[in-house]
Design a protein around this motif. Structure first.
Motif, short mmCIF file in Angstrom:
data_model
loop_
_atom_site.label_atom_id
_atom_site.label_comp_id
_atom_site.label_asym_id
_atom_site.label_seq_id
_atom_site.Cartn_x
_atom_site.Cartn_y
_atom_site.Cartn_z
N ILE A 191 -3.58 -3.22 -13.16
CA ILE A 191 -3.58 -3.42 -11.70
C ILE A 191 -2.92 -2.23 -10.99
O ILE A 191 -2.27 -2.37 -9.96
N PHE A 192 -3.09 -1.04 -11.57
CA PHE A 192 -2.49 0.17 -10.99
C PHE A 192 -2.98 0.41 -9.57
O PHE A 192 -2.20 0.69 -8.66
N ASP A 193 -4.31 0.33 -9.38
CA ASP A 193 -4.90 0.60 -8.06
C ASP A 193 -4.41 -0.40 -7.02
O ASP A 193 -4.15 -0.05 -5.87
N LYS A 194 -4.30 -1.66 -7.43
CA LYS A 194 -3.85 -2.71 -6.51
C LYS A 194 -2.42 -2.42 -6.04
O LYS A 194 -2.11 -2.53 -4.84
N LEU A 195 -1.55 -2.05 -6.98
CA LEU A 195 -0.16 -1.75 -6.61
C LEU A 195 -0.07 -0.48 -5.77
O LEU A 195 0.75 -0.39 -4.86
N ASP A 196 -0.92 0.51 -6.10
CA ASP A 196 -0.94 1.75 -5.30
C ASP A 196 -1.33 1.46 -3.85
O ASP A 196 -0.71 1.98 -2.91
N ASN A 197 -2.35 0.64 -3.66
CA ASN A 197 -2.79 0.28 -2.30
C ASN A 197 -1.73 -0.51 -1.57
O ASN A 197 -1.52 -0.33 -0.36
N GLU A 198 -1.07 -1.40 -2.30
CA GLU A 198 -0.01 -2.21 -1.69
C GLU A 198 1.12 -1.32 -1.19
O GLU A 198 1.66 -1.53 -0.10
N LEU A 199 1.46 -0.30 -1.99
CA LEU A 199 2.53 0.62 -1.61
C LEU A 199 2.12 1.47 -0.40
O LEU A 199 2.93 1.69 0.52
N LYS A 200 0.89 1.93 -0.39
CA LYS A 200 0.39 2.74 0.72
C LYS A 200 0.34 1.93 2.01
O LYS A 200 0.70 2.42 3.09
N LEU A 201 -0.11 0.68 1.92
CA LEU A 201 -0.16 -0.19 3.10
C LEU A 201 1.24 -0.50 3.61
O LEU A 201 1.46 -0.62 4.82
N GLY A 202 2.21 -0.63 2.68
CA GLY A 202 3.58 -0.90 3.07
C GLY A 202 4.25 0.29 3.72
O GLY A 202 5.18 0.14 4.52
N TYR A 203 3.76 1.49 3.40
CA TYR A 203 4.36 2.71 3.96
C TYR A 203 3.97 2.92 5.43
O TYR A 203 4.74 3.51 6.19
N VAL A 204 2.80 2.41 5.81
CA VAL A 204 2.31 2.62 7.19
C VAL A 204 3.27 2.06 8.23
O VAL A 204 3.71 2.79 9.13
N PRO A 205 3.67 0.77 8.16
CA PRO A 205 4.62 0.26 9.16
C PRO A 205 6.01 0.89 9.03
O PRO A 205 6.71 1.05 10.03
N LEU A 206 6.39 1.27 7.79
CA LEU A 206 7.69 1.93 7.61
C LEU A 206 7.70 3.28 8.32
O LEU A 206 8.66 3.61 9.02
N ARG A 207 6.64 4.04 8.14
CA ARG A 207 6.55 5.36 8.78
C ARG A 207 6.58 5.24 10.30
O ARG A 207 7.24 6.01 10.99
N LYS A 208 5.86 4.24 10.82
CA LYS A 208 5.84 4.01 12.26
C LYS A 208 7.23 3.67 12.78
O LYS A 208 7.67 4.18 13.83
N SER A 209 7.95 2.83 12.04
CA SER A 209 9.30 2.43 12.47
C SER A 209 10.27 3.61 12.40
O SER A 209 11.17 3.74 13.23
N ILE A 210 10.08 4.50 11.40
CA ILE A 210 10.94 5.69 11.27
C ILE A 210 10.73 6.63 12.45
O ILE A 210 11.69 7.16 13.02
N VAL A 211 9.46 6.84 12.82
CA VAL A 211 9.14 7.73 13.94
C VAL A 211 9.73 7.18 15.24
O VAL A 211 10.35 7.92 16.02
N ASN A 212 9.56 5.87 15.49
CA ASN A 212 10.09 5.25 16.71
C ASN A 212 11.61 5.31 16.74
O ASN A 212 12.22 5.58 17.79
N TYR A 213 12.22 5.08 15.57
CA TYR A 213 13.68 5.14 15.49
C TYR A 213 14.18 6.56 15.73
O TYR A 213 15.19 6.77 16.41
N ALA A 214 13.47 7.55 15.16
CA ALA A 214 13.86 8.95 15.34
C ALA A 214 13.78 9.36 16.81
O ALA A 214 14.64 10.11 17.30
N LYS A 215 12.76 8.88 17.51
CA LYS A 215 12.59 9.22 18.93
C LYS A 215 13.76 8.69 19.76
O LYS A 215 14.38 9.44 20.53
#
Length: 291
Positions: A144-168
């Motif tokens: 289930i490597f691909d499934k976990l990879d996709n899960e991690l990538k999808l989880g990074y999207v809201p994290l990245r958005k929150s980091i950018v907003n916090y940095a601003k």
């Protein structure tokens, strides 16, 4: 240097012990919560959240208590010197502080909201990160490597958005001191130029006033920086308070010396496992020694 090293080691040991004790107490409470609390709950996320929030609160309290007295003494000493040089310039310096406080107050709620979102998304992502190799045998067997990879990538999207907003918002929040210092400098140039032309202030005094104002801003910046840290600490306190507000199971602590009959009802558990609306009920009667 020796005193500084000893102080740093002592602070580290004390803060580590306090973090452990608070973490332990919170986990003791969590372990006594009913099963319903843990339904659809990511325990890795919860553990990361508790540890992160406790560290935030303890670091804030220790760093504030250590530097508070030092900064008070520095602020008081520099203020006296500046008053003796030019009391009007000192008043001008103090009058810029309310501008600092007002600007901080304007952005405080926005800062709180962004920190709360950022910390939540950070804990969620750490949970997803831990799941990548939590059960590596299961991952390899089921491929289930691909499934976990996709899960991690999808989880990074809201994290990245929150980091950018916090940095601003953090960038704006951090620039408040520079804005206030610039306002004072403009006012000081106007007043200083007028005073120098009149002969009531020398160029040396002008430079000293600017230097001492910077020192006042550094000391004031500590207290106002403490205000800046409050939204993050408040987020951590609120999240820990929410956990603490959950009622623990009422298991009782009374020792029963004599019991003749015990009736066991596993209605909810039985219904969940066997998909049956009826309850599992059984009765155990006392025999010679054991039920």
């Amino acid at each position: 240097i020796v005193f500084s090293n000893i102080s740093q080691i002592a602070n580290t040991v004390i803060s580590t012990d306090i973090v452990f004790e608070i973490n332990n107490r919170v986990l003791q409470h969590v372990k006594k919560l009913p099963f319903s609390y843990f339904e659809n709950l990511d325990t890795i996320y919860l553990n990361n959240q508790i540890n992160s929030d406790v560290n935030t609160i303890v670091d804030f309290l220790i760093s504030t208590s250590i530097n508070f007295i030092v900064q008070i003494i520095m602020l008081f000493s520099v203020s006296i010197i500046m008053i003796r040089i030019n009391i009007f310039a000192f008043i001008l310096s103090i009058l810029t502080l309310p501008i600092y406080i007002i600007l901080l107050y304007i952005f405080e709620n926005k800062m709180y909201d962004n920190i709360k979102i950022f910390k939540t998304e950070q804990n969620k992502f750490m949970s997803k990160l831990n799941r990548q190799i939590k059960d590596i045998f299961f991952v390899k067997v089921n491929s289930i490597f691909d499934k976990l990879d996709n899960e991690l990538k999808l989880g990074y999207v809201p994290l990245r958005k929150s980091i950018v907003n916090y940095a601003k918002i953090n960038s704006i929040f951090s620039s408040v001191a520079s804005i206030t210092d610039s306002i004072f400098f403009v006012l000081l140039v106007i007043y200083g130029s007028y005073s120098i032309l009149r002969g009531s202030m020398s160029v040396g005094e002008f430079i000293m006033i600017k230097s001492y104002h910077s020192t006042i801003m550094i000391s004031s910046g500590f207290f106002l920086g403490t205000i800046k840290s409050i939204p993050e600490v408040k987020v951590s306190i609120d999240r820990l308070s929410l956990i603490d507000s959950k009622k623990i199971e009422n298991n009782g602590d009374i020792l029963i010396d004599m019991t003749n009959v015990v009736q066991v009802s596993l209605m909810r558990l039985y219904q969940k496992i066997f998909k049956n609306k009826s309850a599992f009920i059984d009765t155990y009667n006392k025999r010679l020694i054991y039920f």
